[in-house]
Design a protein around this motif. Structure first.
Motif, PDB file in Angstrom:
ATOM      1  N   LYS A  61       0.840  -1.196   0.000  1.00 15.53           N
ATOM      2  CA  LYS A  61       0.000   0.000   0.000  1.00 15.53           C
ATOM      3  C   LYS A  61       0.877   1.248   0.000  1.00 15.53           C
ATOM      4  CE  LYS A  61      -3.402   2.608   2.536  1.00 15.53           C
ATOM      5  NZ  LYS A  61      -3.988   2.900   3.809  1.00 15.53           N
ATOM      6  N   ASN A  62       1.872   1.244   0.868  1.00 16.83           N
ATOM      7  CA  ASN A  62       2.752   2.407   0.965  1.00 16.83           C
ATOM      8  C   ASN A  62       3.537   2.626  -0.321  1.00 16.83           C
ATOM      9  OD1 ASN A  62       1.820   2.881   3.550  1.00 16.83           O
ATOM     10  ND2 ASN A  62       3.428   1.667   4.502  1.00 16.83           N
ATOM     11  N   GLY A  63       3.722   1.568  -1.090  1.00 13.72           N
ATOM     12  CA  GLY A  63       4.372   1.686  -2.393  1.00 13.72           C
ATOM     13  C   GLY A  63       3.381   1.911  -3.526  1.00 13.72           C
ATOM     14  N   GLY A  64       2.105   2.049  -3.185  1.00 16.09           N
ATOM     15  CA  GLY A  64       1.073   2.294  -4.179  1.00 16.09           C
ATOM     16  C   GLY A  64       0.684   1.066  -4.986  1.00 16.09           C
ATOM     17  N   LYS A  65       1.021  -0.132  -4.501  1.00 17.54           N
ATOM     18  CA  LYS A  65       0.785  -1.347  -5.286  1.00 17.54           C
ATOM     19  C   LYS A  65      -0.194  -2.314  -4.639  1.00 17.54           C
ATOM     20  CE  LYS A  65       5.311  -1.110  -7.382  1.00 17.54           C
ATOM     21  NZ  LYS A  65       6.611  -1.720  -7.545  1.00 17.54           N
ATOM     22  N   ILE A  66      -0.943  -1.865  -3.631  1.00 14.45           N
ATOM     23  CA  ILE A  66      -1.891  -2.789  -2.985  1.00 14.45           C
ATOM     24  C   ILE A  66      -3.070  -3.022  -3.932  1.00 14.45           C
ATOM     25  CG2 ILE A  66      -3.252  -1.034  -1.780  1.00 14.45           C
ATOM     26  CD1 ILE A  66      -3.271  -3.023   0.630  1.00 14.45           C
ATOM     27  N   PRO A  67      -3.521  -4.255  -4.037  1.00 18.25           N
ATOM     28  CA  PRO A  67      -4.674  -4.524  -4.902  1.00 18.25           C
ATOM     29  C   PRO A  67      -5.904  -3.730  -4.451  1.00 18.25           C
ATOM     30  CG  PRO A  67      -3.595  -6.561  -4.240  1.00 18.25           C
ATOM     31  CD  PRO A  67      -2.985  -5.458  -3.423  1.00 18.25           C
ATOM     32  N   LYS A  68      -6.688  -3.300  -5.408  1.00 18.19           N
ATOM     33  CA  LYS A  68      -7.876  -2.497  -5.101  1.00 18.19           C
ATOM     34  C   LYS A  68      -9.010  -3.335  -4.521  1.00 18.19           C
ATOM     35  CE  LYS A  68      -6.908   0.992  -8.611  1.00 18.19           C
ATOM     36  NZ  LYS A  68      -5.977   1.646  -7.804  1.00 18.19           N
ATOM     37  N   ASN A  69      -8.900  -4.654  -4.607  1.00 24.45           N
ATOM     38  CA  ASN A  69      -9.978  -5.521  -4.136  1.00 24.45           C
ATOM     39  C   ASN A  69      -9.677  -6.148  -2.773  1.00 24.45           C
ATOM     40  OD1 ASN A  69      -7.958  -7.067  -5.401  1.00 24.45           O
ATOM     41  ND2 ASN A  69      -9.386  -8.645  -6.052  1.00 24.45           N
ATOM     42  N   ILE A  70      -8.969  -5.404  -1.913  1.00 24.57           N
ATOM     43  CA  ILE A  70      -8.662  -5.893  -0.575  1.00 24.57           C
ATOM     44  C   ILE A  70      -9.225  -4.935   0.462  1.00 24.57           C
ATOM     45  CG2 ILE A  70      -6.405  -4.770  -0.451  1.00 24.57           C
ATOM     46  CD1 ILE A  70      -5.432  -7.209   1.098  1.00 24.57           C
ATOM     47  N   VAL A  71      -9.767  -5.502   1.537  1.00 23.81           N
ATOM     48  CA  VAL A  71     -10.222  -4.733   2.689  1.00 23.81           C
ATOM     49  C   VAL A  71      -9.769  -5.476   3.945  1.00 23.81           C
ATOM     50  CG1 VAL A  71     -12.197  -3.606   1.570  1.00 23.81           C
ATOM     51  CG2 VAL A  71     -12.491  -5.820   2.660  1.00 23.81           C
ATOM     52  N   PHE A  72      -9.713  -4.755   5.044  1.00 27.64           N
ATOM     53  CA  PHE A  72      -9.258  -5.353   6.301  1.00 27.64           C
ATOM     54  C   PHE A  72     -10.400  -5.496   7.292  1.00 27.64           C
ATOM     55  CE2 PHE A  72      -5.386  -3.491   4.553  1.00 27.64           C
ATOM     56  CZ  PHE A  72      -4.516  -4.550   4.666  1.00 27.64           C
ATOM     57  N   LEU A  73     -10.362  -6.584   8.048  1.00 25.79           N
ATOM     58  CA  LEU A  73     -11.312  -6.864   9.117  1.00 25.79           C
ATOM     59  C   LEU A  73     -10.533  -6.925  10.418  1.00 25.79           C
ATOM     60  CD1 LEU A  73     -14.090  -7.845  10.250  1.00 25.79           C
ATOM     61  CD2 LEU A  73     -13.293 -10.176   9.748  1.00 25.79           C
ATOM     62  N   HIS A  74     -10.769  -5.968  11.309  1.00 25.25           N
ATOM     63  CA  HIS A  74     -10.136  -5.987  12.630  1.00 25.25           C
ATOM     64  C   HIS A  74     -10.801  -7.078  13.460  1.00 25.25           C
ATOM     65  CE1 HIS A  74      -7.940  -2.229  12.045  1.00 25.25           C
ATOM     66  NE2 HIS A  74      -9.044  -1.725  11.520  1.00 25.25           N
ATOM     67  N   ASP A  75     -10.030  -8.105  13.837  1.00 21.45           N
ATOM     68  CA  ASP A  75     -10.596  -9.211  14.616  1.00 21.45           C
ATOM     69  C   ASP A  75      -9.540  -9.845  15.500  1.00 21.45           C
ATOM     70  OD1 ASP A  75     -12.076 -11.255  15.695  1.00 21.45           O
ATOM     71  OD2 ASP A  75     -12.317 -12.356  13.823  1.00 21.45           O
ATOM     72  N   GLU A  76      -9.309  -9.232  16.648  1.00 13.90           N
ATOM     73  CA  GLU A  76      -8.344  -9.798  17.599  1.00 13.90           C
ATOM     74  C   GLU A  76      -8.876 -11.068  18.254  1.00 13.90           C
ATOM     75  OE1 GLU A  76      -5.196  -9.595  18.204  1.00 13.90           O
ATOM     76  OE2 GLU A  76      -4.941  -7.949  16.811  1.00 13.90           O
ATOM     77  N   SER A  77     -10.172 -11.341  18.140  1.00 15.26           N
ATOM     78  CA  SER A  77     -10.710 -12.582  18.703  1.00 15.26           C
ATOM     79  C   SER A  77     -10.309 -13.785  17.854  1.00 15.26           C
ATOM     80  CB  SER A  77     -12.236 -12.520  18.822  1.00 15.26           C
ATOM     81  OG  SER A  77     -12.862 -12.765  17.592  1.00 15.26           O
TER      82      SER A  77
END
Length: 179
Positions: A61-77
Motif C-alpha cells: 500500500k505504501n508503495g502504491g501497489k496494494i490490490p484495489k480488491n482488498i479490505v481489512f477486518l479488525h478481529d483480535e478474537s
C-alpha cells in the motif's frame, strides 16, 4: 457468481502456520489469486497472528501497489467470539482501498450489536473511512439439545434478524425490505 467477497481467516485456530504468511511465495500466490479475481473483494483478518500477511500488504500500500480488491477486518478474537476490549482500532492505514471501507469483529451478539455498531461507526470515521461492516459468527449461533441428549451447534437466523432490527431501530440504517 453467487458471492462477491472472500474472507481470509489465516489463523492458527483454522490450522494455518501463520509465521509464513508474509513470505515471498505465499504473498506471490495471494496477490496472483487476488489479481485473477478483480471482481471479488478479499477480506483480510487483521490480528496479531495475521501480522505477517497484513504488514506485507501494507508495504505494498505504501508503495502504491496494494490490490484495489482488498479490505481489512479488525478481529483480535481470531474468530473465537471473544469480545473486543479497549475500543476499536482507528488506524487509517487499514482503510486500504478507494472504497474506504473497514470491518470489525469480536464477540458481537444481539446483546451488544447496537453498541458495537455505534463504536464501529465512530472508529471508521476517525480512521478516515466511509463505510464499515461488522462480522459475526459465534454470537449468532445456538446450541440445540436433542431428545437423545446430543447437542447441535447451528447458525441462528432469528438472532441475525434480531441484530438487523436492533441496528435499524437505532437509526444507523434503513430496514431492508423483505426482512
Amino acid at each position: 457468481w453467487g458471492f462477491r467477497r472472500v474472507q481470509v481467516n489465516a489463523t492458527a485456530v483454522n490450522g494455518v502456520f501463520t509465521e509464513k504468511l508474509g513470505e515471498g511465495s505465499t504473498m506471490e500466490s495471494f496477490l496472483r489469486t487476488m489479481g485473477a479475481h478483480p471482481k471479488l473483494e478479499f477480506i483480510v483478518q487483521k490480528n496479531d497472528e495475521t501480522e505477517p500477511l497484513w504488514s506485507a500488504l501494507l508495504l505494498l500500500k505504501n508503495g502504491g501497489k496494494i490490490p484495489k480488491n482488498i479490505v481489512f477486518l479488525h478481529d483480535e478474537s481470531k474468530g473465537t467470539g471473544k469480545e473486543v476490549t479497549g475500543g476499536l482500532p482507528t488506524d487509517p492505514q487499514f482503510i486500504a482501498t478507494k472504497r474506504k471501507s473497514v470491518g470489525f469483529a469480536g464477540g458481537i451478539r444481539p446483546s451488544n450489536v447496537k453498541a458495537v455498531a455505534e463504536s464501529a461507526m465512530r472508529a471508521c470515521a476517525a480512521s478516515g473511512g466511509n463505510s464499515f461492516w461488522i462480522d459475526m459468527e459465534s454470537g449468532i449461533r445456538t446450541t440445540l439439545l436433542h431428545p437423545d441428549g446430543t447437542k447441535e451447534d447451528v447458525f441462528d437466523l432469528a438472532k441475525c434478524y434480531n441484530c438487523i432490527d436492533l441496528v435499524c431501530e437505532s437509526g444507523m440504517m434503513e430496514h431492508p425490505s423483505g426482512l
